[in-house]
Design an enzyme around this catalytic site. Structure first.
Site, mmCIF file in Angstrom:
data_model
loop_
_atom_site.group_PDB
_atom_site.id
_atom_site.type_symbol
_atom_site.label_atom_id
_atom_site.label_comp_id
_atom_site.label_asym_id
_atom_site.label_seq_id
_atom_site.Cartn_x
_atom_site.Cartn_y
_atom_site.Cartn_z
ATOM 1 C CE LYS A 128 -62.411 10.596 9.478
ATOM 2 N NZ LYS A 128 -61.350 11.373 10.140
ATOM 3 N NE ARG A 141 -49.857 4.747 25.534
ATOM 4 C CZ ARG A 141 -50.053 6.040 25.302
ATOM 5 N NH1 ARG A 141 -51.063 6.450 24.526
ATOM 6 N NH2 ARG A 141 -49.249 6.944 25.834
ATOM 7 C CE LYS A 143 -50.716 7.181 29.206
ATOM 8 N NZ LYS A 143 -49.940 8.041 30.122
ATOM 9 C CD GLN A 146 -54.870 10.755 26.638
ATOM 10 O OE1 GLN A 146 -54.892 11.161 25.472
ATOM 11 N NE2 GLN A 146 -53.761 10.307 27.202
ATOM 12 C CG HIS A 154 -64.700 13.139 16.494
ATOM 13 N ND1 HIS A 154 -65.364 13.844 15.516
ATOM 14 C CD2 HIS A 154 -63.403 13.086 16.085
ATOM 15 C CE1 HIS A 154 -64.522 14.207 14.566
ATOM 16 N NE2 HIS A 154 -63.321 13.747 14.889
ATOM 17 C CE1 TYR A 191 -47.864 18.120 20.845
ATOM 18 C CE2 TYR A 191 -49.117 16.128 21.345
ATOM 19 C CZ TYR A 191 -48.455 17.267 21.766
ATOM 20 O OH TYR A 191 -48.373 17.543 23.103
ATOM 21 C CE LYS A 207 -52.873 16.980 23.987
ATOM 22 N NZ LYS A 207 -52.799 16.051 25.139
#
Length: 295
Positions: A128, A141, A143, A146, A154, A191, A207
């Site tokens: 974790k 990146r 992103k 996301q 989490h 994935y 996905k």
């Protein structure tokens, strides 16, 4: 000054651990001396650094060019896949050898078998920390879409919860959730590994089924956890209720994520198909009209 600084650090560390011990009671002696477990301070500090990066990272990257990290991501995702596969196989082997029961397994029923399970669960706890890199790679990146509340909640909570699990309930009933989660992570990070290879993109249609599998995982974990309430075996009731409650929050957040992601995507796809049909019908009407005039 350094000496005073160390004294202050040790005082704070002692106070924090005393407070935690008063809250949860005596720790499991079988895991004493294991890396990162004797004090809660490293786990809390690492979590604080993670949250600081989540807050400051996008600001730092705002005017910078996004990093590709293609090869790094391929190596990282493959590494986490292999670690997850090891934990899955070892947990199944350890619990099978120790004759663990599915409906309820006590903390001190399997002797050396419990130690073997605890050693795998330490790797699960440590994984974790490794997975904090998921977020750092998103930031580098650019992103940022996301980096959702679900994602941060989490990652940050699991690292701290599993520090507590390893200190008080490092085996027994605690084996089930990590076994399922390790299986899901084998699929998920496989994935992600494949998604870094452009030629594989046409084959990555599954996905949404990963999210569905995660939801099934949470529901099965809640069911398994509550089975120990119905069929008690001495496993701490408070831990069972806390784990069930935490899993319920994940179910709610993942359902919301699924609805927001895939319902909206389906609606967008339907709208795009409708516009395409209308566009084609318009062209056909023009063509047919032109033909009619020529005749």
């Amino acid at each position: 000054m350094d000496f005073l600084g160390k004294n202050h650090f040790y005082a704070i560390d002692t106070w924090l651990n005393s407070a935690v011990d008063k809250l949860f009671g005596e720790r499991d002696p079988r895991v004493r001396g294991w890396l990162l477990l004797d004090s809660c301070t490293p786990t809390l500090v690492l979590t604080f650094i993670y949250l600081l990066i989540v807050y400051l990272g996008p600001k730092y990257m705002k005017n910078k060019t996004a990093y590709s990290l293609k090869n790094v991501l391929l190596l990282y995702n493959f590494g986490v896949t292999m670690l997850s596969f090891y934990m899955l196989v070892e947990l199944i082997s350890a619990t099978w050898s120790a004759d663990y029961k599915l409906k309820c397994q006590g903390l001190f029923d399997a002797g050396e078998g419990d130690i073997r399970v605890a050693k795998v669960l330490w790797w699960y706890y440590f994984s974790k920390l490794i997975e904090f890199l998921d977020t750092i790679f998103f930031i580098l990146r650019k992103k940022n879409n996301q980096i959702t509340f679900l994602h941060v909640y989490h990652h940050a909570s699991m690292f701290n919860i599993w520090w507590c699990v390893l200190n008080w309930i490092p085996c027994g009933q605690s084996f089930f959730g990590p076994t399922l989660n390790s299986f899901i992570h084998v699929l998920m990070y496989s994935y992600y590994s494949l998604s870094t290879i452009p030629s594989m993109h046409n084959y990555l249609w599954w996905k949404r089924y990963l999210t569905q599998a995660q939801l099934i995982q949470f529901i099965l974990t809640i069911t398994h956890t509550l089975s120990a309430v119905v069929f008690p075996c001495g496993f701490p009731l408070g831990c069972l209720l806390f784990q069930s409650s935490y899993m319920v929050t994940l179910v709610i957040l993942f359902i919301n994520f699924y609805m927001q992601t895939y319902r909206k995507k389906t609606a967008r796809d339907d709208k795009a198909r409708e516009m395409m049909r209308n566009h084609k019908n318009g062209i056909l009407s023009c063509v047919n009209g032109a033909k009619h005039k020529l005749q």
